[in-house]
Scaffold this motif. Structure first.
Motif, PDB file in Angstrom:
ATOM      1  N   ILE A 176       0.824  -1.392  -0.075  1.00 21.69           N
ATOM      2  CA  ILE A 176      -0.096  -0.139  -0.008  1.00 21.69           C
ATOM      3  C   ILE A 176       0.917   1.295   0.111  1.00 21.69           C
ATOM      4  O   ILE A 176       0.681   2.326  -0.706  1.00 21.69           O
ATOM      5  CB  ILE A 176      -1.052  -0.206   1.158  1.00 21.69           C
ATOM      6  N   GLU A 177       1.921   1.186   0.742  1.00 22.39           N
ATOM      7  CA  GLU A 177       2.922   2.459   0.962  1.00 22.39           C
ATOM      8  C   GLU A 177       3.509   2.468  -0.497  1.00 22.39           C
ATOM      9  O   GLU A 177       3.787   3.588  -0.830  1.00 22.39           O
ATOM     10  CB  GLU A 177       3.580   2.315   1.981  1.00 22.39           C
ATOM     11  N   THR A 178       3.826   1.348  -1.201  1.00 23.12           N
ATOM     12  CA  THR A 178       4.594   1.489  -2.296  1.00 23.12           C
ATOM     13  C   THR A 178       3.682   2.151  -3.480  1.00 23.12           C
ATOM     14  O   THR A 178       4.076   3.106  -4.267  1.00 23.12           O
ATOM     15  CB  THR A 178       4.686   0.237  -2.986  1.00 23.12           C
ATOM     16  N   VAL A 179       2.306   1.823  -3.531  1.00 28.20           N
ATOM     17  CA  VAL A 179       1.501   2.641  -4.557  1.00 28.20           C
ATOM     18  C   VAL A 179       1.276   3.963  -4.106  1.00 28.20           C
ATOM     19  O   VAL A 179       1.338   4.852  -4.783  1.00 28.20           O
ATOM     20  CB  VAL A 179       0.255   1.686  -4.495  1.00 28.20           C
ATOM     21  N   GLY A 180       1.288   4.452  -2.805  1.00 26.72           N
ATOM     22  CA  GLY A 180       1.235   5.842  -2.500  1.00 26.72           C
ATOM     23  C   GLY A 180       2.471   6.361  -2.773  1.00 26.72           C
ATOM     24  O   GLY A 180       2.426   7.523  -3.170  1.00 26.72           O
ATOM     25  N   TYR A 181       3.797   5.865  -2.921  1.00 27.39           N
ATOM     26  CA  TYR A 181       4.765   6.286  -3.333  1.00 27.39           C
ATOM     27  C   TYR A 181       4.902   6.729  -4.808  1.00 27.39           C
ATOM     28  O   TYR A 181       5.076   7.740  -5.214  1.00 27.39           O
ATOM     29  CB  TYR A 181       5.975   5.285  -2.866  1.00 27.39           C
ATOM     30  N   LEU A 182       4.314   5.631  -5.627  1.00 28.26           N
ATOM     31  CA  LEU A 182       3.847   5.863  -7.100  1.00 28.26           C
ATOM     32  C   LEU A 182       3.280   7.023  -7.251  1.00 28.26           C
ATOM     33  O   LEU A 182       3.071   7.844  -8.331  1.00 28.26           O
ATOM     34  CB  LEU A 182       3.336   4.748  -7.602  1.00 28.26           C
ATOM     35  N   LYS A 183       2.059   7.292  -6.497  1.00 27.91           N
ATOM     36  CA  LYS A 183       1.022   8.355  -6.386  1.00 27.91           C
ATOM     37  C   LYS A 183       1.628   9.563  -6.467  1.00 27.91           C
ATOM     38  O   LYS A 183       1.323  10.565  -6.981  1.00 27.91           O
ATOM     39  CB  LYS A 183      -0.145   8.100  -5.548  1.00 27.91           C
ATOM     40  N   THR A 184       2.712   9.739  -5.434  1.00 26.59           N
ATOM     41  CA  THR A 184       3.385  11.034  -5.146  1.00 26.59           C
ATOM     42  C   THR A 184       4.244  11.331  -6.427  1.00 26.59           C
ATOM     43  O   THR A 184       4.413  12.796  -6.489  1.00 26.59           O
ATOM     44  CB  THR A 184       4.339  11.116  -3.932  1.00 26.59           C
ATOM     45  N   THR A 185       4.455  10.583  -7.312  1.00 24.96           N
ATOM     46  CA  THR A 185       5.333  10.649  -8.392  1.00 24.96           C
ATOM     47  C   THR A 185       4.648  10.684  -9.832  1.00 24.96           C
ATOM     48  O   THR A 185       5.285  10.381 -10.784  1.00 24.96           O
ATOM     49  CB  THR A 185       6.427   9.807  -8.227  1.00 24.96           C
ATOM     50  N   ALA A 186       3.114  10.646  -9.538  1.00 23.80           N
ATOM     51  CA  ALA A 186       2.585  10.625 -10.968  1.00 23.80           C
ATOM     52  C   ALA A 186       2.701  11.723 -11.806  1.00 23.80           C
ATOM     53  O   ALA A 186       2.857  12.516 -11.471  1.00 23.80           O
ATOM     54  CB  ALA A 186       0.892  10.488 -10.362  1.00 23.80           C
ATOM     55  N   ARG A 187       2.540  11.032 -13.053  1.00 24.34           N
ATOM     56  CA  ARG A 187       3.119  12.054 -14.152  1.00 24.34           C
ATOM     57  C   ARG A 187       1.924  12.906 -14.624  1.00 24.34           C
ATOM     58  O   ARG A 187       1.949  13.753 -15.457  1.00 24.34           O
ATOM     59  CB  ARG A 187       3.716  11.316 -15.324  1.00 24.34           C
ATOM     60  N   ASN A 188       0.754  12.312 -14.305  1.00 24.93           N
ATOM     61  CA  ASN A 188      -0.670  13.214 -14.806  1.00 24.93           C
ATOM     62  C   ASN A 188      -1.666  12.971 -13.729  1.00 24.93           C
ATOM     63  O   ASN A 188      -1.690  11.823 -12.935  1.00 24.93           O
ATOM     64  CB  ASN A 188      -0.875  12.885 -16.083  1.00 24.93           C
ATOM     65  N   ALA A 189      -2.867  13.690 -13.907  1.00 23.70           N
ATOM     66  CA  ALA A 189      -3.931  13.654 -13.000  1.00 23.70           C
ATOM     67  C   ALA A 189      -4.553  12.065 -13.275  1.00 23.70           C
ATOM     68  O   ALA A 189      -5.081  11.562 -12.149  1.00 23.70           O
ATOM     69  CB  ALA A 189      -4.823  14.213 -13.129  1.00 23.70           C
ATOM     70  N   ALA A 190      -4.705  11.703 -14.433  1.00 25.93           N
ATOM     71  CA  ALA A 190      -5.330  10.358 -14.713  1.00 25.93           C
ATOM     72  C   ALA A 190      -4.669   9.365 -14.087  1.00 25.93           C
ATOM     73  O   ALA A 190      -5.325   8.159 -13.395  1.00 25.93           O
ATOM     74  CB  ALA A 190      -5.527  10.103 -16.320  1.00 25.93           C
ATOM     75  N   GLU A 191      -3.295   9.271 -13.985  1.00 29.59           N
ATOM     76  CA  GLU A 191      -2.443   8.294 -13.289  1.00 29.59           C
ATOM     77  C   GLU A 191      -2.632   8.102 -11.491  1.00 29.59           C
ATOM     78  O   GLU A 191      -2.897   7.264 -11.278  1.00 29.59           O
ATOM     79  CB  GLU A 191      -1.016   8.501 -13.663  1.00 29.59           C
ATOM     80  N   ALA A 192      -2.585   9.433 -11.269  1.00 28.46           N
ATOM     81  CA  ALA A 192      -2.774   9.590  -9.913  1.00 28.46           C
ATOM     82  C   ALA A 192      -3.875   9.141  -9.292  1.00 28.46           C
ATOM     83  O   ALA A 192      -4.181   8.431  -8.297  1.00 28.46           O
ATOM     84  CB  ALA A 192      -2.740  11.018  -9.608  1.00 28.46           C
ATOM     85  N   LYS A 193      -5.352   9.474 -10.314  1.00 27.65           N
ATOM     86  CA  LYS A 193      -6.735   8.745  -9.743  1.00 27.65           C
ATOM     87  C   LYS A 193      -6.478   7.154  -9.855  1.00 27.65           C
ATOM     88  O   LYS A 193      -7.048   6.596  -9.083  1.00 27.65           O
ATOM     89  CB  LYS A 193      -7.580   9.472 -10.575  1.00 27.65           C
ATOM     90  N   ALA A 194      -5.965   6.766 -10.780  1.00 33.39           N
ATOM     91  CA  ALA A 194      -5.974   5.214 -11.071  1.00 33.39           C
ATOM     92  C   ALA A 194      -5.280   4.463  -9.786  1.00 33.39           C
ATOM     93  O   ALA A 194      -5.386   3.583  -9.236  1.00 33.39           O
ATOM     94  CB  ALA A 194      -5.189   4.762 -12.403  1.00 33.39           C
ATOM     95  N   LEU A 195      -3.858   5.393  -9.369  1.00 37.22           N
ATOM     96  CA  LEU A 195      -3.019   4.850  -8.332  1.00 37.22           C
ATOM     97  C   LEU A 195      -3.907   4.939  -7.254  1.00 37.22           C
ATOM     98  O   LEU A 195      -3.937   4.071  -6.226  1.00 37.22           O
ATOM     99  CB  LEU A 195      -1.922   5.502  -8.329  1.00 37.22           C
ATOM    100  N   GLY A 196      -4.669   6.076  -6.888  1.00 36.00           N
ATOM    101  CA  GLY A 196      -5.494   6.031  -5.546  1.00 36.00           C
ATOM    102  C   GLY A 196      -6.663   4.861  -5.902  1.00 36.00           C
ATOM    103  O   GLY A 196      -6.620   4.284  -4.431  1.00 36.00           O
ATOM    104  N   ARG A 197      -7.169   4.470  -6.479  1.00 31.85           N
ATOM    105  CA  ARG A 197      -7.913   3.314  -6.770  1.00 31.85           C
ATOM    106  C   ARG A 197      -7.216   1.993  -6.417  1.00 31.85           C
ATOM    107  O   ARG A 197      -7.937   1.071  -5.747  1.00 31.85           O
ATOM    108  CB  ARG A 197      -8.827   3.213  -7.905  1.00 31.85           C
ATOM    109  N   ILE A 198      -6.067   1.947  -6.885  1.00 34.00           N
ATOM    110  CA  ILE A 198      -5.113   0.635  -6.450  1.00 34.00           C
ATOM    111  C   ILE A 198      -4.824   0.738  -5.051  1.00 34.00           C
ATOM    112  O   ILE A 198      -5.142  -0.291  -4.336  1.00 34.00           O
ATOM    113  CB  ILE A 198      -3.881   0.595  -7.346  1.00 34.00           C
ATOM    114  N   VAL A 199      -4.809   1.939  -4.318  1.00 35.21           N
ATOM    115  CA  VAL A 199      -4.499   1.842  -2.964  1.00 35.21           C
ATOM    116  C   VAL A 199      -5.550   1.432  -2.237  1.00 35.21           C
ATOM    117  O   VAL A 199      -5.568   0.445  -1.210  1.00 35.21           O
ATOM    118  CB  VAL A 199      -4.179   3.383  -2.742  1.00 35.21           C
ATOM    119  N   ALA A 200      -6.737   1.932  -2.519  1.00 33.77           N
ATOM    120  CA  ALA A 200      -8.010   1.160  -2.177  1.00 33.77           C
ATOM    121  C   ALA A 200      -8.339  -0.294  -1.979  1.00 33.77           C
ATOM    122  O   ALA A 200      -8.670  -0.869  -1.325  1.00 33.77           O
ATOM    123  CB  ALA A 200      -9.304   2.025  -2.582  1.00 33.77           C
ATOM    124  N   ALA A 201      -7.806  -0.810  -3.356  1.00 32.97           N
ATOM    125  CA  ALA A 201      -7.995  -2.319  -3.513  1.00 32.97           C
ATOM    126  C   ALA A 201      -6.873  -2.912  -2.592  1.00 32.97           C
ATOM    127  O   ALA A 201      -7.489  -4.014  -1.967  1.00 32.97           O
ATOM    128  CB  ALA A 201      -7.645  -2.620  -5.132  1.00 32.97           C
TER     129      ALA A 201
END
Length: 302
Positions: free
Chosen positions: A90-115
């Protein structure tokens, strides 16, 4: 209790104090759990890593003890690893989210965190014996402390200096080989090996800080930054393995595609940065470093 070995004190007493201090702290953390169950497990595993690094430092002098007790602590850490590893993802995907390259990627990673949070919670519910394991672990650690109290180092200051220098040299030599392997094949295993040797190296900088406080502190900080990078790389590799092994947690194909793309991009960037940092950390000749450690040790006991 500080994780230190002072050259001008009894080596046996300092070794026992360093090892037992870490394991006693682990016992208190598991029994009291001041920040909750998951953080207690995380802290306990860090204590055990330091002790295992200490055992590697003196392995040539007490090989049977090191082999037996390293296995005891390794198996104990694995006993409580599953839930902590799920939290790390979970922390790893959170790390990816902080370095997301665009808003769509950040939102997708947020949903992955929830999963992944849902996965961890289901694992915690299914692992009904986790409290039993937490209750069992302090007893195993107390046995490990008793084993430490039976260890004796019979050499004088010169022999102790050579022992510590040899452990230092062996670790840095293995780290140099790991760097070469990472450049040759860049596999998850090679980078994980480099991470383990860097963790040993950092533990020694903490243990031997009395030899040269300012230099050891500086080395500790730069080595920690390398370990952080290597930790991210390892967690990304574990996340890739989870995606392949348990695809049911990622039913949204678009989110999964964005996750994999983010992982690949971040892996490439972090691997490149880690190898550059590793050259800074392990740039000195292993034998020359070991000779310096031996001289510093002997200077404090002469």
């Amino acid at each position: 209790m500080p994780f230190r070995i002072r050259p001008d004190h009894s080596f046996t007493a300092e070794f026992r104090k360093a090892a037992a201090g870490q394991m006693s702290h682990a016992i208190r953390t598991l029994e009291e759990r001041p920040e909750g169950k998951h953080e207690a497990i995380h802290a306990f595993r860090k204590n055990l890593k330091r002790v295992r690094s200490l055992y590697r430092l003196v392995a040539s002098e007490v090989p049977e003890f090191r082999e037996r007790e390293n296995a005891r602590l390794r198996d104990l850490a694995m006993l409580l690893s599953a839930i902590r590893d799920a939290t790390a993802l979970i922390e790893t995907v959170g790390y990816l989210k902080t370095t997301a390259r665009n808003a769509a990627e950040a939102k997708a990673l947020g949903r992955i965190v929830a999963a992944l949070e849902s996965r961890r919670d289901h694992m915690a519910e299914a692992e009904a014996d986790i409290d039993g394991k937490l209750t069992e672990a302090p007893g195993i650690l107390r046995d490990a402390i008793a084993a430490v109290e039976a260890v004796h180092f019979n050499g004088g200051p010169r022999r102790n200096a050579r022992l510590v220098a040899k452990g230092w040299r062996d670790t840095t030599s293995k780290a140099r080989k790991a760097i070469e392997h990472c450049r040759a094949e860049a596999s998850a295993e090679t980078f994980h090996t480099l991470r383990k040797r860097a963790q040993d190296y950092r533990a020694y900088q903490r243990l031997l800080r009395p030899l040269w406080p300012a230099a050891m502190k500086a080395k500790y900080e730069v080595t920690s930054s390398l370990i952080d990078l290597l930790g991210h790389i390892h967690d990304l590799d574990v996340l890739c393995a989870l995606v392949e092994a348990e695809p049911q947690h990622f039913p949204n194909a678009d989110d999964l595609a964005r996750l994999l793309d983010a992982i690949i991009f971040r892996q490439q960037e972090d691997r490149r940065a880690a190898l550059e940092r590793a050259e800074d950390v392990f740039g000195d000749d292993p034998q020359e470093e070991a000779d310096r450690i031996e001289l510093l040790w002997r200077a404090q006991v002469s």
